[in-house]
Write a protein that holds these residues in place. Structure first.
Motif, mmCIF file in Angstrom:
data_model
loop_
_atom_site.group_PDB
_atom_site.id
_atom_site.type_symbol
_atom_site.label_atom_id
_atom_site.label_comp_id
_atom_site.label_asym_id
_atom_site.label_seq_id
_atom_site.Cartn_x
_atom_site.Cartn_y
_atom_site.Cartn_z
ATOM 1 N N ARG A 163 -0.707 -9.884 -9.663
ATOM 2 C CA ARG A 163 -1.190 -9.350 -8.384
ATOM 3 C C ARG A 163 -2.654 -9.702 -8.130
ATOM 4 O O ARG A 163 -3.051 -9.887 -6.976
ATOM 5 N N PHE A 164 -3.455 -9.751 -9.183
ATOM 6 C CA PHE A 164 -4.878 -10.033 -9.057
ATOM 7 C C PHE A 164 -5.167 -11.445 -9.561
ATOM 8 O O PHE A 164 -4.549 -11.906 -10.532
ATOM 9 N N THR A 165 -6.125 -12.102 -8.922
ATOM 10 C CA THR A 165 -6.502 -13.460 -9.313
ATOM 11 C C THR A 165 -8.010 -13.602 -9.309
ATOM 12 O O THR A 165 -8.672 -13.230 -8.329
ATOM 13 N N LEU A 166 -8.517 -14.147 -10.396
ATOM 14 C CA LEU A 166 -9.944 -14.432 -10.508
ATOM 15 C C LEU A 166 -10.233 -15.868 -10.120
ATOM 16 O O LEU A 166 -9.442 -16.764 -10.390
ATOM 17 N N SER A 167 -11.411 -16.061 -9.528
ATOM 18 C CA SER A 167 -11.912 -17.410 -9.294
ATOM 19 C C SER A 167 -13.428 -17.350 -9.313
ATOM 20 O O SER A 167 -14.010 -16.264 -9.309
ATOM 21 N N TYR A 221 -14.978 -14.058 -7.858
ATOM 22 C CA TYR A 221 -14.140 -13.332 -6.911
ATOM 23 C C TYR A 221 -12.941 -12.726 -7.628
ATOM 24 O O TYR A 221 -12.375 -13.338 -8.539
ATOM 25 N N LEU A 222 -12.562 -11.545 -7.177
ATOM 26 C CA LEU A 222 -11.331 -10.916 -7.650
ATOM 27 C C LEU A 222 -10.452 -10.674 -6.435
ATOM 28 O O LEU A 222 -10.710 -9.770 -5.637
ATOM 29 N N GLN A 223 -9.449 -11.511 -6.276
ATOM 30 C CA GLN A 223 -8.491 -11.363 -5.185
ATOM 31 C C GLN A 223 -7.425 -10.379 -5.613
ATOM 32 O O GLN A 223 -6.747 -10.599 -6.621
ATOM 33 N N MET A 224 -7.279 -9.307 -4.871
ATOM 34 C CA MET A 224 -6.340 -8.245 -5.230
ATOM 35 C C MET A 224 -5.257 -8.163 -4.160
ATOM 36 O O MET A 224 -5.557 -7.820 -3.003
ATOM 37 N N ASN A 225 -4.055 -8.470 -4.530
ATOM 38 C CA ASN A 225 -2.911 -8.424 -3.616
ATOM 39 C C ASN A 225 -1.926 -7.350 -4.061
ATOM 40 O O ASN A 225 -1.986 -6.859 -5.190
ATOM 41 N N SER A 226 -1.027 -6.996 -3.157
ATOM 42 C CA SER A 226 0.013 -5.993 -3.442
ATOM 43 C C SER A 226 -0.599 -4.742 -4.059
ATOM 44 O O SER A 226 -0.116 -4.225 -5.080
ATOM 45 N N LEU A 227 -1.645 -4.274 -3.451
ATOM 46 C CA LEU A 227 -2.371 -3.132 -4.005
ATOM 47 C C LEU A 227 -1.514 -1.870 -3.999
ATOM 48 O O LEU A 227 -0.694 -1.650 -3.103
ATOM 49 N N LYS A 228 -1.733 -1.070 -5.023
ATOM 50 C CA LYS A 228 -1.002 0.181 -5.215
ATOM 51 C C LYS A 228 -1.992 1.345 -5.235
ATOM 52 O O LYS A 228 -3.171 1.144 -5.574
ATOM 53 N N PRO A 229 -1.530 2.535 -4.912
ATOM 54 C CA PRO A 229 -2.447 3.689 -4.982
ATOM 55 C C PRO A 229 -3.106 3.841 -6.341
ATOM 56 O O PRO A 229 -4.271 4.266 -6.425
ATOM 57 N N GLU A 230 -2.413 3.466 -7.397
ATOM 58 C CA GLU A 230 -2.998 3.598 -8.736
ATOM 59 C C GLU A 230 -4.093 2.576 -9.007
ATOM 60 O O GLU A 230 -4.754 2.624 -10.049
ATOM 61 N N ASP A 231 -4.315 1.653 -8.087
ATOM 62 C CA ASP A 231 -5.448 0.732 -8.199
ATOM 63 C C ASP A 231 -6.740 1.363 -7.678
ATOM 64 O O ASP A 231 -7.814 0.762 -7.808
ATOM 65 N N THR A 232 -6.634 2.528 -7.083
ATOM 66 C CA THR A 232 -7.816 3.206 -6.561
ATOM 67 C C THR A 232 -8.805 3.506 -7.681
ATOM 68 O O THR A 232 -8.446 4.128 -8.696
ATOM 69 N N ALA A 233 -10.043 3.059 -7.517
ATOM 70 C CA ALA A 233 -11.061 3.224 -8.549
ATOM 71 C C ALA A 233 -12.372 2.626 -8.044
ATOM 72 O O ALA A 233 -12.398 1.944 -7.018
ATOM 73 N N VAL A 234 -13.430 2.868 -8.802
ATOM 74 C CA VAL A 234 -14.668 2.121 -8.621
ATOM 75 C C VAL A 234 -14.565 0.885 -9.503
ATOM 76 O O VAL A 234 -14.275 0.983 -10.696
ATOM 77 N N ALA A 286 -1.329 0.676 0.883
ATOM 78 C CA ALA A 286 -0.526 0.120 -0.207
ATOM 79 C C ALA A 286 0.177 -1.147 0.271
ATOM 80 O O ALA A 286 0.706 -1.200 1.388
ATOM 81 N N GLY A 287 0.167 -2.142 -0.593
ATOM 82 C CA GLY A 287 0.737 -3.436 -0.237
ATOM 83 C C GLY A 287 -0.265 -4.398 0.347
ATOM 84 O O GLY A 287 0.034 -5.596 0.489
ATOM 85 N N GLY A 288 -1.439 -3.907 0.683
ATOM 86 C CA GLY A 288 -2.468 -4.740 1.274
ATOM 87 C C GLY A 288 -3.291 -5.494 0.243
ATOM 88 O O GLY A 288 -2.996 -5.455 -0.960
ATOM 89 N N SER A 289 -4.319 -6.163 0.740
ATOM 90 C CA SER A 289 -5.155 -7.007 -0.114
ATOM 91 C C SER A 289 -6.631 -6.748 0.135
ATOM 92 O O SER A 289 -7.028 -6.337 1.226
ATOM 93 N N LEU A 290 -7.409 -6.999 -0.892
ATOM 94 C CA LEU A 290 -8.862 -6.992 -0.802
ATOM 95 C C LEU A 290 -9.387 -8.097 -1.706
ATOM 96 O O LEU A 290 -8.742 -8.439 -2.706
ATOM 97 N N ARG A 291 -10.564 -8.593 -1.377
ATOM 98 C CA ARG A 291 -11.232 -9.538 -2.259
ATOM 99 C C ARG A 291 -12.609 -9.008 -2.607
ATOM 100 O O ARG A 291 -13.441 -8.782 -1.721
ATOM 101 N N LEU A 292 -12.824 -8.813 -3.891
ATOM 102 C CA LEU A 292 -14.123 -8.387 -4.379
ATOM 103 C C LEU A 292 -14.951 -9.597 -4.773
ATOM 104 O O LEU A 292 -14.412 -10.577 -5.287
ATOM 105 N N SER A 293 -16.248 -9.489 -4.538
ATOM 106 C CA SER A 293 -17.172 -10.547 -4.928
ATOM 107 C C SER A 293 -18.223 -9.980 -5.872
ATOM 108 O O SER A 293 -18.617 -8.821 -5.746
ATOM 109 N N CYS A 294 -18.671 -10.819 -6.780
ATOM 110 C CA CYS A 294 -19.755 -10.450 -7.685
ATOM 111 C C CYS A 294 -20.710 -11.637 -7.735
ATOM 112 O O CYS A 294 -20.351 -12.698 -8.256
#
Length: 119
Positions: free
Chosen positions: A67-71, A80-93, A14-22
């Motif tokens: 918290r999230f930013t698209l580019s 890209y979906l940059q996800m910052n300040s992640l929370k447990p409730e962001d857990t998902a596919v 929690a509080g960390g970041s991930l970046r998703l790519s498509c």
């Protein structure tokens, strides 16, 4: 054949970041809108955000706004979906999708990538 391939999911505290790519292939997407959706266990799929390929206009769900930013990288056909300040409730596919329309029905979908946020 249209393909959407997601990557970048994983386990983060929690509080960390991930970046998703498509990365999209198989056709020209210049008139498309690219969306990110997510589905948590036992819950319905929900829209997270979307971006218009041409022009780059964006939309964010209230739950991720700020918290999230698209580019997008047009030469790489990648969103890209940059996800910052992640929370447990962001857990998902998380799923990437593409539509040529303006509504909420998307024509193409990726296979999904798991995002898990631990306490």
């Amino acid at each position: 054949q249209v393909q959407l391939v997601e990557s970048g999911g994983g386990l983060v505290q929690a509080g960390g970041s991930l970046r998703l790519s498509c990365t999209a292939s198989g056709r020209t997407f210049s008139n498309y809108r690219m969306g990110w959706f997510r589905q948590a266990p036992g819950k319905e799929r929900e829209v997270v955000a979307h971006i218009r390929w041409s022009g780059g206009s964006t939309y964010y769900a209230d739950s991720v706004k700020g918290r999230f930013t698209l580019s997008r990288d047009i030469p790489k056909n990648t969103v890209y979906l940059q996800m910052n300040s992640l929370k447990p409730e962001d857990t998902a596919v998380y799923y990437c999708a593409a539509t040529a329309g303006t509504g909420w029905n998307y024509d193409y979908w990726g296979q999904g990538t798991q995002v898990t946020v631990s306490l």
